[in-house]
Design a protein around this motif. Structure first.
Motif, PDB file in Angstrom:
ATOM      1  N   CYS A 162       0.549  -1.310   0.243  1.00  0.00           N
ATOM      2  CA  CYS A 162       0.105  -0.192  -0.054  1.00  0.00           C
ATOM      3  C   CYS A 162       0.356   1.535   0.037  1.00  0.00           C
ATOM      4  CB  CYS A 162      -1.208  -0.327   0.887  1.00  0.00           C
ATOM      5  SG  CYS A 162      -1.878  -1.662   1.180  1.00  0.00           S
ATOM      6  N   ASN A 177     -11.517   1.543  -8.156  1.00  0.00           N
ATOM      7  CA  ASN A 177     -10.205   3.075  -7.849  1.00  0.00           C
ATOM      8  C   ASN A 177     -10.057   4.068  -9.160  1.00  0.00           C
ATOM      9  OD1 ASN A 177     -10.179   1.264  -5.106  1.00  0.00           O
ATOM     10  ND2 ASN A 177     -10.664   3.268  -4.467  1.00  0.00           N
ATOM     11  N   GLN A 192      -4.225  14.237  -8.419  1.00  0.00           N
ATOM     12  CA  GLN A 192      -5.020  13.558  -7.324  1.00  0.00           C
ATOM     13  C   GLN A 192      -5.679  12.256  -8.038  1.00  0.00           C
ATOM     14  OE1 GLN A 192      -8.752  14.528  -5.466  1.00  0.00           O
ATOM     15  NE2 GLN A 192      -8.321  13.786  -4.110  1.00  0.00           N
ATOM     16  N   GLU A 194      -6.679   8.585  -7.186  1.00  0.00           N
ATOM     17  CA  GLU A 194      -7.998   7.286  -6.336  1.00  0.00           C
ATOM     18  C   GLU A 194      -7.147   6.302  -5.468  1.00  0.00           C
ATOM     19  OE1 GLU A 194     -12.164   5.679  -5.289  1.00  0.00           O
ATOM     20  OE2 GLU A 194     -11.803   6.336  -7.147  1.00  0.00           O
ATOM     21  N   HIS A 197      -4.423   7.101  -3.335  1.00  0.00           N
ATOM     22  CA  HIS A 197      -4.416   8.394  -2.464  1.00  0.00           C
ATOM     23  C   HIS A 197      -3.548   9.515  -3.257  1.00  0.00           C
ATOM     24  CE1 HIS A 197      -8.977   8.356  -2.033  1.00  0.00           C
ATOM     25  NE2 HIS A 197      -8.454   8.007  -0.588  1.00  0.00           N
ATOM     26  N   TYR A 309     -13.513   7.758  -2.547  1.00  0.00           N
ATOM     27  CA  TYR A 309     -13.551   7.485  -1.752  1.00  0.00           C
ATOM     28  C   TYR A 309     -12.590   7.423  -0.584  1.00  0.00           C
ATOM     29  CZ  TYR A 309     -18.992   8.413  -2.423  1.00  0.00           C
ATOM     30  OH  TYR A 309     -19.986   8.871  -2.976  1.00  0.00           O
ATOM     31  N   GLU A 310     -12.554   6.702   0.600  1.00  0.00           N
ATOM     32  CA  GLU A 310     -11.214   6.183   0.970  1.00  0.00           C
ATOM     33  C   GLU A 310     -10.794   5.458   0.362  1.00  0.00           C
ATOM     34  OE1 GLU A 310     -10.271   5.311   5.848  1.00  0.00           O
ATOM     35  OE2 GLU A 310     -11.876   4.850   5.462  1.00  0.00           O
ATOM     36  N   TYR A 311      -9.248   5.033  -0.045  1.00  0.00           N
ATOM     37  CA  TYR A 311      -8.402   3.819  -0.474  1.00  0.00           C
ATOM     38  C   TYR A 311      -8.580   3.254   1.164  1.00  0.00           C
ATOM     39  CZ  TYR A 311      -6.213   0.958  -2.691  1.00  0.00           C
ATOM     40  OH  TYR A 311      -4.584  -0.341  -3.426  1.00  0.00           O
ATOM     41  N   ALA A 312      -8.816   2.384   1.087  1.00  0.00           N
ATOM     42  CA  ALA A 312      -8.204   2.151   2.821  1.00  0.00           C
ATOM     43  C   ALA A 312      -7.205   0.946   2.906  1.00  0.00           C
ATOM     44  CB  ALA A 312      -9.275   0.637   4.039  1.00  0.00           C
ATOM     45  N   CYS A 313      -7.496   0.279   1.269  1.00  0.00           N
ATOM     46  CA  CYS A 313      -6.010  -0.125   1.065  1.00  0.00           C
ATOM     47  C   CYS A 313      -6.148  -1.918   1.899  1.00  0.00           C
ATOM     48  CB  CYS A 313      -4.488  -0.523   1.407  1.00  0.00           C
ATOM     49  SG  CYS A 313      -3.358  -0.811   0.306  1.00  0.00           S
ATOM     50  N   GLU A 315      -7.234  -3.093   5.372  1.00  0.00           N
ATOM     51  CA  GLU A 315      -7.296  -2.329   7.012  1.00  0.00           C
ATOM     52  C   GLU A 315      -6.884  -2.920   7.978  1.00  0.00           C
ATOM     53  OE1 GLU A 315     -10.353  -0.404   7.786  1.00  0.00           O
ATOM     54  OE2 GLU A 315     -11.026  -0.238   6.347  1.00  0.00           O
TER      55      GLU A 315
END
Length: 336
Positions: A162, A177, A192, A194, A197, A309-313, A315
């Motif tokens: 990530c 994404n 930018q 996604e 991020h 939106y959030e790219y958490a990759c 958790e």
């Protein structure tokens, strides 16, 4: 939105501008369009430019059977559209069966007429690796390599961890994404993305590259306005390593990972050919890794309503550890 619909039709429908007699080459980007200027006098490229519409089964590398053709025939296009339609149906099928699988996970968009994203060499294939490039590639580790055991964090590439998808990989569509947005201020363009991020900072003020001894995952970019509708960007100072680039898009090499050396150089051109279209082209050269440069082209469409939106990759940042634990357990069980 009507303009966006028309552009999508141009990309996808038989009988459109793509259905030209010469299927071996794409039409050159038009230089006739003049975008509005920012308040400080630079061409205004600001807005949402997601590339999710390009995720329609167009491969990075061309099927050798298609030779040097850059465009599909109408029959070939119809066959691809049929495949895409079946993939699009997976989401509804899963909803009906009360399940959730790849239909919800992997996005797919309308088919288009492109035979490959690579435009040079003429055969649409990545060039051969140099002996050193092959040696570096063989040393790479990634979760994308089938059957590879995991023992340390070095068995994972930079995307697995990530950190980054790298360049030019980040400029290609993936199954999710695909958001991109351009911001501008005097002497600076920010792109930018996604995925992961990341934000590419591209000075356009004439400043020089950072010292060659400093390497970045995404390199060091410097831009200049060639004319009223084209931004050219040169990127150098790439950080080398055994896990630097994972293209990951449809038609990538089976091993997915391609090494990057300190000699790598990326030259990009962003041509705004209408208020809602950018023709994006680049050439990648890395003489340590590839026997010759290679180029690609993608058609961007404006969609200012696309939400990033959030790219958490992964958790909790635990997946690398879990891969290692599971791999060791599997090998221990097999040994018994």
């Amino acid at each position: 939105m009507r303009r966006l619909a028309l552009l999508l039709a141009t990309l996808t429908l038989p009988g459109s501008a793509w259905a030209q007699e010469d299927l071996t080459r794409l039409p050159d980007p038009s230089d006739s369009y003049r975008p509005a200027l920012t308040s400080w006098g630079e061409p205004d490229f600001r807005g949402g430019w997601p590339i999710d519409h390009l995720n329609g089964r167009t491969p990075l590398q061309r099927d050798p059977a298609l030779g040097d053709r850059q465009l599909l025939t109408e029959q070939e296009y119809a066959e691809r559209a049929e495949v895409v339609e079946a993939l699009e149906q997976r989401y509804a099928n899963e909803d009906e069966s009360g399940t959730m699988g790849m239909g919800h996970w992997a996005e797919v968009s309308a088919a288009n007429r492109r035979t490959s994203w690579i435009t040079a060499p003429a055969n649409g294939q990545l060039p051969a690796l140099t002996p050193e490039g092959q040696r570096l590639s063989d040393a790479m580790r990634s979760s994308w390599v089938e059957g590879q055991p995991f023992d340390t964090w070095t068995d994972f590439d930079s995307w697995d961890r990530c950190i980054t998808r790298g360049l030019p990989a980040s400029m290609f569509p993936f199954m999710y994404n695909n958001g991109m947005r351009i911001f501008q201020s005097p002497g600076l363009v920010a792109l930018q993305m996604e995925m992961v991020h990341e934000v590419r900072m591209i000075p356009t003020d004439g400043s020089a590259h950072i010292p060659a001894a400093i390497g970045n995952w995404m390199g060091d970019s410097r831009g200049r306005w060639l004319d009223a509708n084209t931004l050219e960007v040169e990127t150098t100072n790439f950080r080398p390593g055994p896990s630097a680039t994972n293209i990951g898009t449809t038609g990538s090499p089976r091993e997915n990972d391609i090494p990057v050396s300190t000699s790598a150089r990326l030259v990009e051109r962003f041509h705004m050919t209408g208020p809602d279209e950018i023709i994006y082209e680049f050439t990648w050269e890395d003489p340590v890794v590839f026997t010759q440069p290679w180029s690609a082209r993608l058609e961007w469409l404006r969609d200012d309503d696309f939400a990033i939106y959030e790219y958490a990759c992964h958790e909790g940042n635990v997946q690398v550890r879990n891969f290692i634990t599971a791999s060791r357990a599997e090998r221990a069980e097999a040994a018994q």
